[in-house]
Design an enzyme around this catalytic site. Structure first.
Site, PDB file in Angstrom:
ATOM      1  CB  THR A 176      54.754   0.912  41.461  1.00 23.63           C
ATOM      2  OG1 THR A 176      55.309   1.387  42.704  1.00 23.63           O
ATOM      3  CG2 THR A 176      55.898   0.488  40.550  1.00 23.63           C
ATOM      4  N   GLY A 192      62.130   3.972  43.158  1.00 27.56           N
ATOM      5  CA  GLY A 192      63.520   3.909  42.704  1.00 27.56           C
ATOM      6  C   GLY A 192      64.536   4.050  43.800  1.00 27.56           C
ATOM      7  CD  GLU A 194      65.724  -0.437  46.927  1.00 28.95           C
ATOM      8  OE1 GLU A 194      65.969  -0.081  48.097  1.00 28.95           O
ATOM      9  OE2 GLU A 194      64.602  -0.360  46.419  1.00 28.95           O
ATOM     10  CD1 TRP A 253      59.414   3.000  48.022  1.00 26.33           C
ATOM     11  CD2 TRP A 253      57.727   1.573  47.720  1.00 26.33           C
ATOM     12  NE1 TRP A 253      59.517   2.015  48.982  1.00 26.33           N
ATOM     13  CE2 TRP A 253      58.497   1.133  48.814  1.00 26.33           C
ATOM     14  CE3 TRP A 253      56.612   0.821  47.339  1.00 26.33           C
ATOM     15  CZ2 TRP A 253      58.189  -0.022  49.536  1.00 26.33           C
ATOM     16  CZ3 TRP A 253      56.294  -0.326  48.057  1.00 26.33           C
ATOM     17  CH2 TRP A 253      57.082  -0.739  49.134  1.00 26.33           C
ATOM     18  CG  ASP A 321      65.504  -1.988  51.965  1.00 22.92           C
ATOM     19  OD1 ASP A 321      65.378  -0.790  51.694  1.00 22.92           O
ATOM     20  OD2 ASP A 321      64.933  -2.887  51.318  1.00 22.92           O
ATOM     21  CG  ASP A 323      61.710   1.197  51.925  1.00 22.66           C
ATOM     22  OD1 ASP A 323      62.906   1.000  52.144  1.00 22.66           O
ATOM     23  OD2 ASP A 323      61.233   1.311  50.780  1.00 22.66           O
ATOM     24  NE  ARG A 345      61.053  -2.885  53.600  1.00 23.56           N
ATOM     25  CZ  ARG A 345      61.182  -2.605  52.313  1.00 23.56           C
ATOM     26  NH1 ARG A 345      60.235  -1.907  51.689  1.00 23.56           N
ATOM     27  NH2 ARG A 345      62.241  -2.984  51.628  1.00 23.56           N
ATOM     28  CD1 TRP A 491      53.681  -8.940  47.482  1.00 26.21           C
ATOM     29  CD2 TRP A 491      54.805  -9.182  49.401  1.00 26.21           C
ATOM     30  NE1 TRP A 491      54.770  -8.098  47.439  1.00 26.21           N
ATOM     31  CE2 TRP A 491      55.482  -8.231  48.605  1.00 26.21           C
ATOM     32  CE3 TRP A 491      55.326  -9.496  50.645  1.00 26.21           C
ATOM     33  CZ2 TRP A 491      56.654  -7.604  49.025  1.00 26.21           C
ATOM     34  CZ3 TRP A 491      56.480  -8.876  51.063  1.00 26.21           C
ATOM     35  CH2 TRP A 491      57.136  -7.940  50.248  1.00 26.21           C
TER      36      TRP A 491
END
Length: 589
Positions: A176, A192, A194, A253, A321, A323, A345, A491
């Protein structure tokens, strides 16, 4: 599939002297920030500062900024639009949801050509069908697809030059990010995390698509160079028990940045897999043996060989989570020290040394951080262990560990949306969110192509009056200079200019220009859908232009729990807006 449209604009372009697009060189990419008539790189410079030296548009005249043209992505395939446009030789290039790429006439907004990837059934995108942009080099434009392929297209015609498989989409891999081009190599990561994939950085020959090197981001995996095994990442089982490293996550990612001063690529690695940290590390040691390198880390890589130069792990033994992929921006502080900055994060804003990635400082940039008391002198978090999700094996039924409330939520104090640095003020402008989550751990086993979490969660707002928060941060002191609060989560990306402006958009559809020193709102425009894209600016014939894509989507409506309900009224879209400051209004009061 290429849809070539011989529009009047295209005929005009092809009829020009020589008709060939001016080739983009390594020197062009290196000078992207200074060359104000083009935007050739993601981040408006490979250091990702997202700062423009243009000052035609400024605090006094931004009120006169007006729409020049708008371009619709068309069709029924929409969802989130997170692209950053590129501008070169009279053409704008944007990517769209479902792995599409468009070439648009810069003056008129007319479509020149469109490429739609032929996506197979069974793709497994984690967090919407978005694409964050393309790269341009030589005669080609490059972008990645949701079935984990890298495509090179002729920049003038949209014809396919080469198309290469990055990884197996059936195992959960996708792609992405905007590619990064350095020294004739197209540098990409993978998505990917997850699905128990293995994070990797890949370098391809820009001319023919040949794979030059690979560098996995999970210890125990072998890198490659020119088709042969090179070196192992880390040391086998040094921080991963048993065979857990084989499906260890660490997806790259968001792509990377490039520091020309040290000739270093900097990539972030995402969450370790599974999320359930008790499965990854029995006993939860705090001596480094359970850190799960190099997940949740920033990694410095040699662009010529793929060898790791250094690493800095922001969240060892990661269990929420958090990242570690957030962008790493190269800059100089006010004393002339060469630094990296990254807003993680996990809620902390880090400053690192550019030579070796060594820790310099860290401060919280969101409120109510619950998982750590702070960061010690070595850059390691001081954990609050009772705020780690509970061990399911110790639960009465073994099905669900103790539920804890953690802040920030797993979508982060800052997620993918890029911050900006201003060379004018010396401050960073960070899009952030104030939210938390109920989170718990569950048993899980790896299965190819299946979600590999071992956790459940519900996101909740921390405050009634806002979730989103754009913050101006002094990286030298950690002081928050000003804050803009927004009802819905932020966002989208941020951009700064020498004219003293900070641009960003909101999910409510407003594209806003702020005063970089005070945070005062100076101008806004309603785009008609939520903004989760990335703004750019450039100059043509003495006039300054600004572009942003509008189209609500991304991870928030898919994963946002109670927050998703808060914004479920927002409409999808797919419209690229371009604004212009007319010459006659540039000096108007």
């Amino acid at each position: 599939m290429n849809r070539f449209l011989m529009t009047a604009a295209m005929v005009s372009l092809l009829a020009g002297a020589g008709s060939a697009t001016a080739q983009v060189t390594e020197e062009d990419l290196a000078n992207d920030q200074a060359s104000t008539s083009d935007v050739l790189t993601n981040g408006m410079g490979r250091h990702l500062q997202r700062y423009s030296p243009l000052d035609i548009l400024n605090k006094d005249n931004v009120k006169n900024l007006q729409p020049a043209w708008a371009f619709s992505l068309g069709g029924e395939k929409q969802r989130g639009q997170e692209t950053q446009p590129l501008v070169h030789d009279g053409i704008m290039y944007i990517t769209g949801s479902y792995s599409r790429l468009y070439a648009i006439d810069l003056k008129t907004g007319s479509e020149l050509w469109q490429y739609d990837a032929r996506l197979p059934e069974g793709i497994l995108p984690c967090c919407d069908v978005i694409n964050r942009g393309a790269a341009i080099y030589g005669d080609n434009v490059y972008f990645g697809t949701l079935d984990a392929r890298l495509v090179a297209l002729n920049a003038k015609t949209g014809d396919v030059v080469w198309n290469k498989k990055i990884a197996d989409y059936k195992a959960g891999y996708s792609y992405t990010a905007a590619p990064l081009i350095v020294h004739g190599k197209v540098i990409v990561g993978n998505s990917g995390g997850e699905f128990g994939i293995v994070g990797t950085v890949y370098a391809y020959d820009a001319e023919n698509g040949d794979l030059i090197w690979t560098r996995p981001t999970i210890e125990g995996h072998m890198g490659t160079l020119n088709g042969e095994e090179s070196t192992m990442t880390g040391e086998l089982n040094a921080s991963w028990p048993g065979d857990m490293w084989k499906t260890g996550g660490g997806a790259t990612w968001l792509g990377g940045s490039y520091d020309a001063d040290t000739n270093t690529l900097v990539f972030g690695a995402g969450n370790p897999a599974p999320w359930n940290s008790w499965l990854r590390n029995a006993g939860q040691n705090n001596d480094g043996s359970g850190d799960n390198l190099y997940a949740a880390s920033r990694i410095g890589i040699d662009p010529d060989t793929g060898e790791i130069k250094w690493h800095f792990q922001t969240t060892p033994r990661e269990g929420w989570d958090y990242d570690g992929v957030n962008e790493v921006v190269a800059y100089e502080d006010r004393e002339g020290n060469k630094r990296f900055a990254t807003a993680d994060r996990n809620g902390f804003f880090y400053v690192l040394n550019r030579e070796d990635g060594a820790f310099v400082s860290a401060v919280p940039f969101v409120k109510d951080i619950s998982w750590a008391e702070g960061i010690d002198e070595n850059g390691r978090p001081i954990f609050v262990e009772e705020n780690r999700p509970g061990d399911p094996s110790k639960a009465a039924d073994g099905a669900k560990g103790e539920v804890v409330f953690a802040s920030p939520s797993f979508l982060g104090g800052k997620n993918w949306m890029p911050m900006a640095f201003s060379q004018k003020t010396g401050n960073f402008y960070v899009p952030s969110n104030e939210w938390g989550m109920d989170i718990w751990n569950e048993p899980i086993t790896y299965k190819k192509g299946a979600a590999y979490l071992g956790s459940g969660f519900t996101i909740k707002p921390n405050y009634e009056d806002h979730i989103g928060s754009l913050k101006a941060i002094d990286p030298d002191t950690g002081e928050i200079k000003w804050e803009f609060k927004n009802d819905a989560p932020l966002w989208g990306g941020v951009m700064t200019t020498a004219g003293g402006l900070v641009f960003t958009g909101t999910p409510e559809g407003r594209f806003i220009a702020f005063d970089d020193e005070t945070g005062e709102e100076l101008w806004s425009f309603q785009t008609g859908s939520g903004i989760v894209g990335q703004p750019i600016t450039w100059e043509t014939d003495g006039e300054q232009y600004v572009s942003i894509i509008s189209g609500w989507g991304g991870a928030v409506p898919l994963w946002g729990g109670e927050v998703a309900k808060k914004v479920n009224y927002l409409n999808q879209g797919g419209l690229l807006w371009t604004f212009r400051l007319p010459k006659e209004l540039a000096s108007a009061e």
